[in-house]
Design a protein around this motif. Structure first.
Motif, mmCIF file in Angstrom:
data_model
loop_
_atom_site.group_PDB
_atom_site.id
_atom_site.type_symbol
_atom_site.label_atom_id
_atom_site.label_comp_id
_atom_site.label_asym_id
_atom_site.label_seq_id
_atom_site.Cartn_x
_atom_site.Cartn_y
_atom_site.Cartn_z
ATOM 1 N N SER A 133 0.957 -1.076 0.119
ATOM 2 C CA SER A 133 -0.200 0.130 -0.020
ATOM 3 C C SER A 133 0.834 1.249 0.219
ATOM 4 N N PRO A 134 0.313 2.255 -0.295
ATOM 5 C CA PRO A 134 0.958 3.543 -0.455
ATOM 6 C C PRO A 134 1.731 3.913 1.050
ATOM 7 N N ALA A 135 2.536 4.757 1.036
ATOM 8 C CA ALA A 135 3.308 5.329 2.016
ATOM 9 C C ALA A 135 2.574 5.640 3.348
ATOM 10 N N ALA A 136 2.899 4.868 4.524
ATOM 11 C CA ALA A 136 2.225 5.071 5.619
ATOM 12 C C ALA A 136 2.402 6.401 6.600
ATOM 13 N N SER A 137 3.809 6.958 6.700
ATOM 14 C CA SER A 137 3.782 7.982 7.548
ATOM 15 C C SER A 137 3.774 9.204 6.777
ATOM 16 N N GLY A 138 3.368 10.356 7.189
ATOM 17 C CA GLY A 138 3.509 11.421 6.712
ATOM 18 C C GLY A 138 4.963 11.919 6.274
ATOM 19 N N ALA A 139 5.832 11.499 7.118
ATOM 20 C CA ALA A 139 7.398 11.942 6.753
ATOM 21 C C ALA A 139 7.717 11.254 5.152
ATOM 22 N N VAL A 140 7.335 10.005 5.308
ATOM 23 C CA VAL A 140 7.614 9.226 4.250
ATOM 24 C C VAL A 140 6.928 9.673 2.763
ATOM 25 N N ARG A 141 5.606 9.980 3.027
ATOM 26 C CA ARG A 141 4.829 10.424 1.868
ATOM 27 C C ARG A 141 5.345 11.742 1.399
ATOM 28 N N THR A 142 6.028 12.529 2.244
ATOM 29 C CA THR A 142 6.601 13.902 1.857
ATOM 30 C C THR A 142 7.717 13.440 1.234
ATOM 31 N N ILE A 143 8.698 12.434 1.469
ATOM 32 C CA ILE A 143 9.950 12.224 0.721
ATOM 33 C C ILE A 143 9.603 11.636 -0.626
ATOM 34 N N VAL A 144 8.545 10.856 -0.517
ATOM 35 C CA VAL A 144 8.132 10.321 -1.933
ATOM 36 C C VAL A 144 7.711 11.419 -2.898
ATOM 37 N N ALA A 145 7.045 12.323 -2.312
ATOM 38 C CA ALA A 145 6.503 13.588 -3.112
ATOM 39 C C ALA A 145 7.635 14.137 -3.606
ATOM 40 N N LEU A 146 8.583 14.534 -2.722
ATOM 41 C CA LEU A 146 9.625 15.215 -3.059
ATOM 42 C C LEU A 146 10.584 14.571 -4.322
ATOM 43 N N HIS A 147 10.811 13.358 -4.015
ATOM 44 C CA HIS A 147 11.415 12.605 -5.095
ATOM 45 C C HIS A 147 10.734 12.301 -6.372
ATOM 46 N N ASP A 148 9.544 12.182 -6.152
ATOM 47 C CA ASP A 148 8.839 12.015 -7.786
ATOM 48 C C ASP A 148 8.741 13.488 -8.595
ATOM 49 N N ARG A 149 8.411 14.442 -7.391
ATOM 50 C CA ARG A 149 8.504 16.187 -8.215
ATOM 51 C C ARG A 149 10.069 16.396 -8.601
ATOM 52 N N GLU A 150 10.793 16.136 -7.992
ATOM 53 C CA GLU A 150 12.157 16.441 -8.389
ATOM 54 C C GLU A 150 12.979 15.681 -9.820
ATOM 55 N N THR A 151 12.437 14.315 -9.709
ATOM 56 C CA THR A 151 13.145 13.644 -10.629
ATOM 57 C C THR A 151 12.130 13.500 -12.021
ATOM 58 N N ARG A 152 10.917 14.348 -11.837
ATOM 59 C CA ARG A 152 9.923 14.575 -12.799
ATOM 60 C C ARG A 152 9.428 13.316 -13.251
ATOM 61 N N VAL A 153 8.863 12.375 -12.543
ATOM 62 C CA VAL A 153 8.304 11.271 -12.826
ATOM 63 C C VAL A 153 7.339 11.292 -13.851
ATOM 64 N N THR A 154 6.524 12.153 -13.524
ATOM 65 C CA THR A 154 5.235 12.045 -14.516
ATOM 66 C C THR A 154 5.565 12.858 -15.694
ATOM 67 N N ALA A 155 6.495 13.786 -15.965
ATOM 68 C CA ALA A 155 6.951 14.291 -17.157
ATOM 69 C C ALA A 155 7.006 13.800 -18.322
ATOM 70 N N ARG A 156 6.463 14.158 -19.093
ATOM 71 C CA ARG A 156 6.479 13.749 -20.733
ATOM 72 C C ARG A 156 8.081 14.302 -21.182
ATOM 73 N N ALA A 157 9.020 13.809 -21.067
ATOM 74 C CA ALA A 157 10.312 14.223 -21.315
ATOM 75 C C ALA A 157 11.257 12.845 -21.237
ATOM 76 N N PRO A 158 12.425 12.934 -22.247
ATOM 77 C CA PRO A 158 13.458 11.923 -22.244
ATOM 78 C C PRO A 158 13.809 11.430 -20.866
ATOM 79 N N LEU A 159 14.003 10.138 -20.871
ATOM 80 C CA LEU A 159 14.729 9.824 -19.615
ATOM 81 C C LEU A 159 16.306 10.076 -19.793
ATOM 82 N N ALA A 160 17.039 10.678 -18.720
ATOM 83 C CA ALA A 160 18.329 10.750 -18.649
ATOM 84 C C ALA A 160 19.116 10.410 -17.575
#
Length: 160
Positions: A133-160
């Motif tokens: 299941s998705p992240a349990a704690s608020g701290a872990v959810r914050t880390i996941v959100a930061l990671h995914d935003r900064e790595t641009r997981v959902t962007a339509r862009a080439p992988l580098a």
């Protein structure tokens, strides 16, 4: 030919992670694919980088030996959030830090602006699958959100 071999190796590694996950249903994590490998982000709880438990997990998952060594030595987990310079068409940064002159700092700052512009057109990883299941704690959810935003997981862009 090289690309076919690389894809076969990646699929085999993903299969190994899936097999490990099946044997550890209590673990929750996200599996990402980077340009040259895989990344796991555990979401069930925070882990201590130097604990015997973490060392065992890294060994079971056949983590990169250099990553394991640096994790233990630096007592932290690391994940690149931006593209490696050469993968987004940018040269390596000029000089080193500390800067020996204001001119050296200016040259670095100019490189940094160029790098940021080029990096903005790429993403660092793709989310392959979430285990558990998705992240349990608020701290872990914050880390996941930061990671995914900064790595641009959902962007339509080439992988580098």
């Amino acid at each position: 030919r090289r690309e076919v071999r690389r894809e076969a190796l990646a699929q085999a590694a993903i299969g190994q992670v899936e097999q490990w996950a099946a044997g550890h249903p209590d673990r929750r994590f996200r599996l990402y694919r980077t340009k040259e490998g895989l990344r796991l982000l555990f979401t069930d709880r925070p882990y201590e980088p130097t604990s015997p438990e973490t060392t065992a997990i890294l060994a079971e998952l056949k983590a990169d030996p250099l990553y394991v060594k640096l994790t233990q030595k630096q007592e932290c987990f690391r994940a690149r959030l931006t593209a490696k310079p050469w993968r987004c068409g940018c040269p390596s940064p000029p000089g080193g830090y500390p800067w020996l002159s204001s001119e050296a700092e200016r040259a670095f700052r100019q490189w940094e602006r160029t790098y940021a512009e080029r990096d903005a057109g790429f993403r660092v990883c793709d989310l392959v699958r979430e285990f558990g299941s998705p992240a349990a704690s608020g701290a872990v959810r914050t880390i996941v959100a930061l990671h995914d935003r900064e790595t641009r997981v959902t962007a339509r862009a080439p992988l580098a």
